[in-house]
Scaffold this motif. Sequence first.
Motif, mmCIF file in Angstrom:
data_model
loop_
_atom_site.group_PDB
_atom_site.id
_atom_site.type_symbol
_atom_site.label_atom_id
_atom_site.label_comp_id
_atom_site.label_asym_id
_atom_site.label_seq_id
_atom_site.Cartn_x
_atom_site.Cartn_y
_atom_site.Cartn_z
ATOM 1 N N TYR A 140 0.823 -1.208 0.000
ATOM 2 C CA TYR A 140 0.000 0.000 0.000
ATOM 3 C C TYR A 140 0.863 1.267 0.000
ATOM 4 O O TYR A 140 0.499 2.282 -0.605
ATOM 5 N N LYS A 141 2.026 1.197 0.657
ATOM 6 C CA LYS A 141 2.927 2.356 0.680
ATOM 7 C C LYS A 141 3.456 2.645 -0.718
ATOM 8 O O LYS A 141 3.508 3.811 -1.150
ATOM 9 N N LEU A 142 3.857 1.596 -1.453
ATOM 10 C CA LEU A 142 4.331 1.782 -2.830
ATOM 11 C C LEU A 142 3.253 2.414 -3.698
ATOM 12 O O LEU A 142 3.522 3.316 -4.494
ATOM 13 N N CYS A 143 2.036 1.931 -3.545
ATOM 14 C CA CYS A 143 0.932 2.461 -4.342
ATOM 15 C C CYS A 143 0.641 3.913 -3.971
ATOM 16 O O CYS A 143 0.405 4.751 -4.850
ATOM 17 N N ALA A 144 0.690 4.213 -2.675
ATOM 18 C CA ALA A 144 0.433 5.584 -2.235
ATOM 19 C C ALA A 144 1.496 6.544 -2.766
ATOM 20 O O ALA A 144 1.186 7.661 -3.189
ATOM 21 N N GLN A 145 2.751 6.085 -2.772
ATOM 22 C CA GLN A 145 3.834 6.925 -3.291
ATOM 23 C C GLN A 145 3.658 7.194 -4.779
ATOM 24 O O GLN A 145 4.069 8.228 -5.286
ATOM 25 N N ALA A 146 3.048 6.234 -5.490
ATOM 26 C CA ALA A 146 2.802 6.405 -6.922
ATOM 27 C C ALA A 146 1.503 7.159 -7.190
ATOM 28 O O ALA A 146 1.196 7.473 -8.337
ATOM 29 N N GLY A 147 0.751 7.439 -6.119
ATOM 30 C CA GLY A 147 -0.446 8.258 -6.259
ATOM 31 C C GLY A 147 -1.661 7.534 -6.788
ATOM 32 O O GLY A 147 -2.467 8.140 -7.502
ATOM 33 N N SER A 149 -4.795 4.276 -5.922
ATOM 34 C CA SER A 149 -5.411 3.303 -5.022
ATOM 35 C C SER A 149 -5.376 1.935 -5.692
ATOM 36 O O SER A 149 -5.902 1.772 -6.799
ATOM 37 N N LEU A 150 -4.774 0.951 -5.026
ATOM 38 C CA LEU A 150 -4.657 -0.385 -5.606
ATOM 39 C C LEU A 150 -6.027 -0.990 -5.872
ATOM 40 O O LEU A 150 -6.306 -1.490 -6.973
ATOM 41 N N ASN A 151 -6.919 -0.949 -4.889
ATOM 42 C CA ASN A 151 -8.233 -1.561 -5.058
ATOM 43 C C ASN A 151 -9.028 -0.894 -6.177
ATOM 44 O O ASN A 151 -9.667 -1.573 -6.984
ATOM 45 N N ARG A 152 -8.986 0.433 -6.234
ATOM 46 C CA ARG A 152 -9.707 1.142 -7.290
ATOM 47 C C ARG A 152 -9.112 0.819 -8.656
ATOM 48 O O ARG A 152 -9.837 0.646 -9.632
ATOM 49 N N TRP A 153 -7.777 0.726 -8.714
ATOM 50 C CA TRP A 153 -7.125 0.434 -9.996
ATOM 51 C C TRP A 153 -7.489 -0.966 -10.492
ATOM 52 O O TRP A 153 -7.707 -1.161 -11.687
ATOM 53 N N ILE A 154 -7.570 -1.944 -9.583
ATOM 54 C CA ILE A 154 -7.959 -3.300 -9.984
ATOM 55 C C ILE A 154 -9.368 -3.288 -10.571
ATOM 56 O O ILE A 154 -9.626 -3.905 -11.619
ATOM 57 N N ILE A 155 -10.279 -2.582 -9.923
ATOM 58 C CA ILE A 155 -11.656 -2.492 -10.434
ATOM 59 C C ILE A 155 -11.668 -1.825 -11.806
ATOM 60 O O ILE A 155 -12.355 -2.278 -12.736
ATOM 61 N N GLU A 156 -10.890 -0.763 -11.969
ATOM 62 C CA GLU A 156 -10.824 -0.069 -13.257
ATOM 63 C C GLU A 156 -10.300 -0.988 -14.354
ATOM 64 O O GLU A 156 -10.820 -1.002 -15.484
ATOM 65 N N GLN A 157 -9.259 -1.760 -14.037
ATOM 66 C CA GLN A 157 -8.688 -2.677 -15.026
ATOM 67 C C GLN A 157 -9.683 -3.781 -15.374
ATOM 68 O O GLN A 157 -9.792 -4.185 -16.541
ATOM 69 N N ARG A 158 -10.414 -4.278 -14.399
ATOM 70 C CA ARG A 158 -11.416 -5.315 -14.666
ATOM 71 C C ARG A 158 -12.555 -4.761 -15.507
ATOM 72 O O ARG A 158 -13.041 -5.429 -16.432
ATOM 73 N N LEU A 159 -13.007 -3.556 -15.206
ATOM 74 C CA LEU A 159 -14.057 -2.924 -16.010
ATOM 75 C C LEU A 159 -13.606 -2.737 -17.448
ATOM 76 O O LEU A 159 -14.367 -2.974 -18.396
ATOM 77 N N GLU A 160 -12.339 -2.323 -17.618
ATOM 78 C CA GLU A 160 -11.825 -2.115 -18.975
ATOM 79 C C GLU A 160 -11.751 -3.438 -19.729
ATOM 80 O O GLU A 160 -12.068 -3.504 -20.931
ATOM 81 N N GLY A 161 -11.325 -4.507 -19.047
ATOM 82 C CA GLY A 161 -11.291 -5.815 -19.686
ATOM 83 C C GLY A 161 -12.675 -6.273 -20.106
ATOM 84 O O GLY A 161 -12.866 -6.804 -21.202
ATOM 85 N N ALA A 162 -13.665 -6.058 -19.227
ATOM 86 C CA ALA A 162 -15.037 -6.429 -19.550
ATOM 87 C C ALA A 162 -15.567 -5.591 -20.710
ATOM 88 O O ALA A 162 -16.253 -6.116 -21.606
ATOM 89 N N ARG A 163 -15.264 -4.299 -20.715
ATOM 90 C CA ARG A 163 -15.725 -3.425 -21.800
ATOM 91 C C ARG A 163 -15.155 -3.878 -23.145
ATOM 92 O O ARG A 163 -15.875 -3.947 -24.150
#
Length: 214
Positions: A140-147, A149-163
């Motif tokens: 979570y620290k690595l993700c926060a430093q990169a600006g 949210s890991l959980n939100r990004w996973i959902i976004e990637q899954r939505l894009e795959g489904a689309r």
Amino acid sequence: MMDHSAPYDYAWSGAGASRCIQVPLDQLTLPVDVVRRALPHLTASPLYPMVTDHIAHLTGTIDDLLDDPASAGLEEITIGLTRALVASAVRQDHHTRTVLAETRLAQIRAYVRRHLTEPDLRPARIAAAAAHHISERHLYKLCAQAGFSLNRWIIEQRLEGAREELARSSSSSRTIAAVARHWGFSDPTHFSHRFKDAYGISPRDVRAAAHEKS
């Protein structure tokens, strides 16, 4: 590795073939002197076998990879690995530490993309994966430093795959609920709400548009 902005020789004798990638210097975001200092020392880097293996697989299966929605972001991953190889071949300094942190994040992103359709893809598993071996807190620290949210990004990637799947006419044999489950959404209604919030259009409308084009 060859620096195309400087003179170089490249040759071999006998039968054979070569595979390579070309990375624009500005995308490495490393000073030119760092890149040139690294060139004679790449094979000594512990990352060298991993990067050469990545290049071999990438160039050998590029057609299949380009057809796979889960392979989005390969360019970012490849550049990140190249940057890390260069940085690790020179002395430990600010550039090396920064790049290695970025590379670990690139590996994490790559792992997530490979396993997007698996329902048990959770932060604890991602942190403990073979290539990471970090704590969930450090993840979570690595993700926060990169600006991001890991959980939100996973959902976004899954939505894009489904689309992307719904937009292909070849996927019409699978119901929208089945597509949603394949991309990690167990509740079709929740999936439809998330999808419409993200794209301003329903999954049904995306599929209908794909049918009209075919």
